[in-house]
Design a protein around this motif. Structure first.
Motif, PDB file in Angstrom:
ATOM      1  N   ARG A 178      -4.673   7.101   5.236  1.00 31.41           N
ATOM      2  CA  ARG A 178      -5.455   6.622   4.335  1.00 31.41           C
ATOM      3  C   ARG A 178      -6.369   7.743   3.587  1.00 31.41           C
ATOM      4  NH1 ARG A 178      -4.446   0.406   3.657  1.00 31.41           N
ATOM      5  NH2 ARG A 178      -5.379   0.991   1.736  1.00 31.41           N
ATOM      6  N   CYS A 236      -8.600  10.076   1.447  1.00 35.73           N
ATOM      7  CA  CYS A 236      -8.922   9.927  -0.022  1.00 35.73           C
ATOM      8  C   CYS A 236      -7.525  10.903  -0.808  1.00 35.73           C
ATOM      9  CB  CYS A 236     -10.281  10.700  -0.175  1.00 35.73           C
ATOM     10  SG  CYS A 236     -10.536  10.582  -1.960  1.00 35.73           S
ATOM     11  N   ARG A 287      -9.547   0.260   9.743  1.00 33.94           N
ATOM     12  CA  ARG A 287      -8.271   0.486  10.322  1.00 33.94           C
ATOM     13  C   ARG A 287      -7.666  -0.761  11.165  1.00 33.94           C
ATOM     14  NH1 ARG A 287      -9.112   4.498   7.309  1.00 33.94           N
ATOM     15  NH2 ARG A 287      -8.189   6.399   7.677  1.00 33.94           N
ATOM     16  N   THR A 317     -19.956   7.501   1.508  1.00 35.01           N
ATOM     17  CA  THR A 317     -19.162   6.607   2.333  1.00 35.01           C
ATOM     18  C   THR A 317     -19.717   6.561   3.511  1.00 35.01           C
ATOM     19  OG1 THR A 317     -17.395   7.930   2.047  1.00 35.01           O
ATOM     20  CG2 THR A 317     -17.245   5.957   0.694  1.00 35.01           C
ATOM     21  N   SER A 336     -15.100   4.784   6.847  1.00 34.57           N
ATOM     22  CA  SER A 336     -13.919   4.814   6.069  1.00 34.57           C
ATOM     23  C   SER A 336     -13.421   3.664   5.871  1.00 34.57           C
ATOM     24  CB  SER A 336     -13.100   5.443   7.060  1.00 34.57           C
ATOM     25  OG  SER A 336     -13.354   6.999   7.162  1.00 34.57           O
ATOM     26  N   ILE A 337     -12.272   3.537   5.120  1.00 30.04           N
ATOM     27  CA  ILE A 337     -11.495   2.222   4.879  1.00 30.04           C
ATOM     28  C   ILE A 337     -11.060   1.766   6.513  1.00 30.04           C
ATOM     29  CG2 ILE A 337      -9.076   1.208   4.234  1.00 30.04           C
ATOM     30  CD1 ILE A 337      -9.541   3.101   1.906  1.00 30.04           C
ATOM     31  N   PRO A 340     -16.032  13.257   5.087  1.00 32.82           N
ATOM     32  CA  PRO A 340     -16.586  12.761   3.585  1.00 32.82           C
ATOM     33  C   PRO A 340     -15.396  11.957   2.839  1.00 32.82           C
ATOM     34  CG  PRO A 340     -16.536  15.059   3.184  1.00 32.82           C
ATOM     35  CD  PRO A 340     -16.388  14.797   4.789  1.00 32.82           C
ATOM     36  N   PHE A 341     -14.126  12.357   3.280  1.00 35.70           N
ATOM     37  CA  PHE A 341     -13.100  12.024   2.233  1.00 35.70           C
ATOM     38  C   PHE A 341     -12.102  11.250   3.416  1.00 35.70           C
ATOM     39  CE2 PHE A 341     -14.392  15.721  -0.077  1.00 35.70           C
ATOM     40  CZ  PHE A 341     -14.394  15.191  -1.394  1.00 35.70           C
ATOM     41  N   GLY A 342     -12.533  10.909   4.307  1.00 40.74           N
ATOM     42  CA  GLY A 342     -11.812  10.170   5.493  1.00 40.74           C
ATOM     43  C   GLY A 342     -10.805  11.125   6.070  1.00 40.74           C
ATOM     44  N   THR A 343      -9.817  10.427   6.694  1.00 38.69           N
ATOM     45  CA  THR A 343      -8.687  11.368   7.343  1.00 38.69           C
ATOM     46  C   THR A 343      -7.680  10.428   7.478  1.00 38.69           C
ATOM     47  OG1 THR A 343      -8.302  12.736   9.332  1.00 38.69           O
ATOM     48  CG2 THR A 343      -9.694  10.648   9.676  1.00 38.69           C
ATOM     49  N   ARG A 359       0.618   3.910  -3.086  1.00 42.98           N
ATOM     50  CA  ARG A 359       0.221   5.309  -2.397  1.00 42.98           C
ATOM     51  C   ARG A 359       1.216   6.395  -2.878  1.00 42.98           C
ATOM     52  NH1 ARG A 359      -4.369   7.489   1.025  1.00 42.98           N
ATOM     53  NH2 ARG A 359      -3.688   9.568   1.268  1.00 42.98           N
ATOM     54  N   ALA A 376     -12.926   4.408  -7.208  1.00 43.77           N
ATOM     55  CA  ALA A 376     -12.837   5.238  -6.113  1.00 43.77           C
ATOM     56  C   ALA A 376     -13.033   6.689  -6.894  1.00 43.77           C
ATOM     57  CB  ALA A 376     -11.687   5.222  -5.324  1.00 43.77           C
ATOM     58  N   GLY A 377     -12.692   6.742  -7.822  1.00 40.03           N
ATOM     59  CA  GLY A 377     -12.936   8.280  -8.368  1.00 40.03           C
ATOM     60  C   GLY A 377     -13.678   8.576  -9.165  1.00 40.03           C
ATOM     61  N   TRP A 419       0.874  -1.318  -0.138  1.00 35.68           N
ATOM     62  CA  TRP A 419       0.019  -0.012   0.025  1.00 35.68           C
ATOM     63  C   TRP A 419       0.987   1.175   0.070  1.00 35.68           C
ATOM     64  CZ3 TRP A 419      -0.098   3.480   4.278  1.00 35.68           C
ATOM     65  CH2 TRP A 419      -0.946   4.375   3.813  1.00 35.68           C
ATOM     66  N   THR A 466     -17.562   7.903  -7.129  1.00 33.35           N
ATOM     67  CA  THR A 466     -17.917   8.744  -6.145  1.00 33.35           C
ATOM     68  C   THR A 466     -18.225  10.034  -6.771  1.00 33.35           C
ATOM     69  OG1 THR A 466     -15.331   8.887  -6.205  1.00 33.35           O
ATOM     70  CG2 THR A 466     -16.556   7.819  -4.307  1.00 33.35           C
TER      71      THR A 466
HETATM   72  C1  HEM Z   1     -16.861  13.108  -3.994  1.00 37.04           C
HETATM   73  C2  HEM Z   1     -15.820  12.222  -4.168  1.00 37.04           C
HETATM   74  C3  HEM Z   1     -15.140  11.481  -3.289  1.00 37.04           C
HETATM   75  C4  HEM Z   1     -15.478  10.709  -2.147  1.00 37.04           C
HETATM   76  C5  HEM Z   1     -16.680  11.430  -1.390  1.00 37.04           C
HETATM   77  C6  HEM Z   1     -14.276  10.124  -1.730  1.00 37.04           C
HETATM   78  C7  HEM Z   1     -14.351   9.310  -0.535  1.00 37.04           C
HETATM   79  C8  HEM Z   1     -13.092   8.469   0.022  1.00 37.04           C
HETATM   80  C9  HEM Z   1     -13.063   8.086   1.375  1.00 37.04           C
HETATM   81  C10 HEM Z   1     -14.168   8.156   2.419  1.00 37.04           C
HETATM   82  C11 HEM Z   1     -12.104   7.260   1.270  1.00 37.04           C
HETATM   83  C12 HEM Z   1     -11.530   6.533   2.458  1.00 37.04           C
HETATM   84  C13 HEM Z   1     -10.826   7.592   3.403  1.00 37.04           C
HETATM   85  C14 HEM Z   1     -10.158   6.866   4.748  1.00 37.04           C
HETATM   86  O1  HEM Z   1     -10.625   5.705   5.051  1.00 37.04           O
HETATM   87  O2  HEM Z   1      -9.808   7.756   5.447  1.00 37.04           O
HETATM   88  C15 HEM Z   1     -11.185   7.456  -0.009  1.00 37.04           C
HETATM   89  C16 HEM Z   1     -10.234   6.612  -0.349  1.00 37.04           C
HETATM   90  C17 HEM Z   1      -9.805   6.746  -1.680  1.00 37.04           C
HETATM   91  N1  HEM Z   1     -10.251   7.574  -2.512  1.00 37.04           N
HETATM   92 FE1  HEM Z   1     -11.543   8.791  -2.780  1.00 37.04          FE
HETATM   93  N2  HEM Z   1     -13.418  10.057  -2.620  1.00 37.04           N
HETATM   94  C18 HEM Z   1     -13.907  10.923  -3.663  1.00 37.04           C
HETATM   95  C19 HEM Z   1     -13.159  10.935  -4.805  1.00 37.04           C
HETATM   96  C20 HEM Z   1     -11.969  10.310  -5.328  1.00 37.04           C
HETATM   97  C21 HEM Z   1     -11.376  10.787  -6.421  1.00 37.04           C
HETATM   98  C22 HEM Z   1     -11.632  11.646  -7.593  1.00 37.04           C
HETATM   99  C23 HEM Z   1     -10.231   9.597  -6.582  1.00 37.04           C
HETATM  100  C24 HEM Z   1      -9.294   9.134  -7.582  1.00 37.04           C
HETATM  101  C25 HEM Z   1      -8.457  10.222  -8.154  1.00 37.04           C
HETATM  102  C26 HEM Z   1     -10.346   8.945  -5.419  1.00 37.04           C
HETATM  103  C27 HEM Z   1      -9.202   7.943  -5.115  1.00 37.04           C
HETATM  104  C28 HEM Z   1      -9.262   7.302  -3.866  1.00 37.04           C
HETATM  105  C29 HEM Z   1      -8.425   6.279  -3.388  1.00 37.04           C
HETATM  106  C30 HEM Z   1      -7.230   5.791  -4.324  1.00 37.04           C
HETATM  107  C31 HEM Z   1      -8.413   5.955  -1.817  1.00 37.04           C
HETATM  108  C32 HEM Z   1      -7.795   4.854  -1.246  1.00 37.04           C
HETATM  109  C33 HEM Z   1      -6.736   5.531  -0.473  1.00 37.04           C
HETATM  110  C34 HEM Z   1      -5.805   4.511   0.339  1.00 37.04           C
HETATM  111  O3  HEM Z   1      -6.295   3.420   0.584  1.00 37.04           O
HETATM  112  O4  HEM Z   1      -4.768   5.029   0.701  1.00 37.04           O
HETATM  113  N3  HEM Z   1     -11.246   9.339  -4.644  1.00 37.04           N
HETATM  114  N4  HEM Z   1     -12.199   8.143  -0.816  1.00 37.04           N
END
Ligand code: HEM
Length: 350
Positions: free
Chosen positions: A292, A294, A226, A220, A223-224, A286-289, A19, A156-157, A15, A160
């Protein structure tokens, strides 16, 4: 099913490597900056035409598959055929194979036409770096990992951000006074010009609307997962080391400790007395923290701003006469999605 770890479902060294690589690549491309928008939209639209049907199928069954990922002990108590039935394994395998083939074809094209001095995109960068890292025992780069990561970036991209736009359109229909205020701001600030990043500060209500939509929709729910690294005391409970925990974002977003009248859709909750946008400091994830968090947050915020202002400039959204609109989410266990099977009326602005 063969493993294509990618980013979302990997952990540890694997990872960490992917990442770092992906973030670096996205930053080099200009993630969160205007120059990336048109390129991403073009690429995404092209690929999505192939993916669309597939993504809906995967989304439909993904929640059950993830149930087993999150509660692995289910495997020890349920017989295999029941497990396969529950997780819709046949559909998973078929969808994964179709997806893998689409991505593999693209990679093959890239391998054949690769010019190491002129990398064109993520695939080229990955292939070049993979070759460089060939003798590094720490490297986890492989064609399989590239397939997994590409699938993650689209899963994910794309889904969402598209879902966030769908939710926002529903909220504009349901709350016409919100749409009216949004339109007024967009008309006054942008006129007929398309939004650029610098306009953000001049569009506080639009920013507040996007933020409230993300809070209200809870796309979501968690979150992912932990892993707890030490025995931890929390709220009177002891969480033993190595437990897997799921932070519940949805609970936080609807907690009156953080948001006054959380069941109400009120963008102005994020405006201060001077009418300036003030992002929530606590209880909004909404994007976690953390590590990990987003990786696409700034990209998708940029896309939401540009898409929404463009939509509002040209179109008006409403509920058709005599019909109602249910804005409660369709629950996929881990994700929320709008109930798209309903009618909305889209009118061109004169
Ligand atoms: C409204 C749009 C989006 C929402 C609500 C969203 C939400 C999230 C959330 C909640 C997580 C988990 C974070 C955590 O556990 O702390 C996540 C992870 C992730 N997101 Fe997003 N996301 C969005 C858009 C995107 C976009 C545009 C991309 C691609 C460029 C993306 C790629 C990823 C990836 C690759 C992860 C995994 C990160 C990891 O495991 O290290 N997401 N996202």
């Amino acid at each position: 099913m063969e493993k294509y770890l990618g980013l979302v479902f990997s952990n540890g060294q694997q990872w960490n490597n992917i990442r770092r690589f992906t973030l670096r690549h996205l930053r080099d491309l200009g993630m969160g900056k205007s120059k990336m928008v048109s390129a991403i939209q073009y690429e995404a639209t092209e690929l999505i035409m192939e993916f669309d049907d597939l993504i809906i199928k995967i989304q439909d069954s993904l929640s059950m598959l993830m149930l087993i990922d999150f509660f692995p002990w289910l495997k020890t108590i349920l017989p295999e055929p029941v497990l396969h039935y529950l997780t819709n394994r046949k559909l998973q395998v078929n969808s994964a194979n179709v997806l893998k083939k689409i991505i593999q074809d693209r990679i093959d094209e890239h391998v054949e036409t690769l010019d190491v001095n002129n990398p064109r995109d993520f695939f080229d960068d990955y292939l070049i770096e993979m070759e460089k890292q060939k003798s590094n025992p720490e490297s986890t780069m492989s064609i399989r990992d590239l397939i997994g990561t590409t699938a993650d970036l689209f899963g994910a991209g794309y889904v969402t951000t598209a879902t966030a736009i769908n939710f926002s359109i529903f909220y504009m229909c349901k709350f016409p006074h919100v749409q009216k205020r949004l339109r007024k701001e967009v008309d006054e600030v942008l006129g007929n010009n398309q939004a650029i990043l610098d306009d953000k500060a001049k569009l506080p209500y639009t920013e507040a609307f996007i933020t409230e939509s993300l809070r209200f929709a809870n796309q979501t729910q968690f979150s992912i997962p932990r892993t707890v690294t030490n025995d931890t005391k929390l709220g009177g409970y002891t969480i033993p080391k190595d437990s897997i925990i799921l932070p519940t974002v949805e609970e936080m977003h609807s907690d009156s400790k953080y948001f006054d009248s959380p069941k109400e859709f009120r963008p102005e909750r994020f405006l201060n007395d001077d009418g300036k946008f003030e992002p929530p400091k606590i209880g909004f994830l909404p994007f976690g923290t953390g590590r990990r968090q987003c990786i696409g947050e700034s990209l998708s915020r940029m896309e939401l701003l540009i898409f929404l202002t463009t939509l509002v400039q040209h179109l008006e959204f409403s509920v058709p006469k005599g019909e109602t609109l249910d804005i409660t989410a369709r629950d996929f266990v881990f994700f929320n999605a709008p109930r798209l099977e309903q009618n909305i009326l889209i009118t061109e602005r004169s």
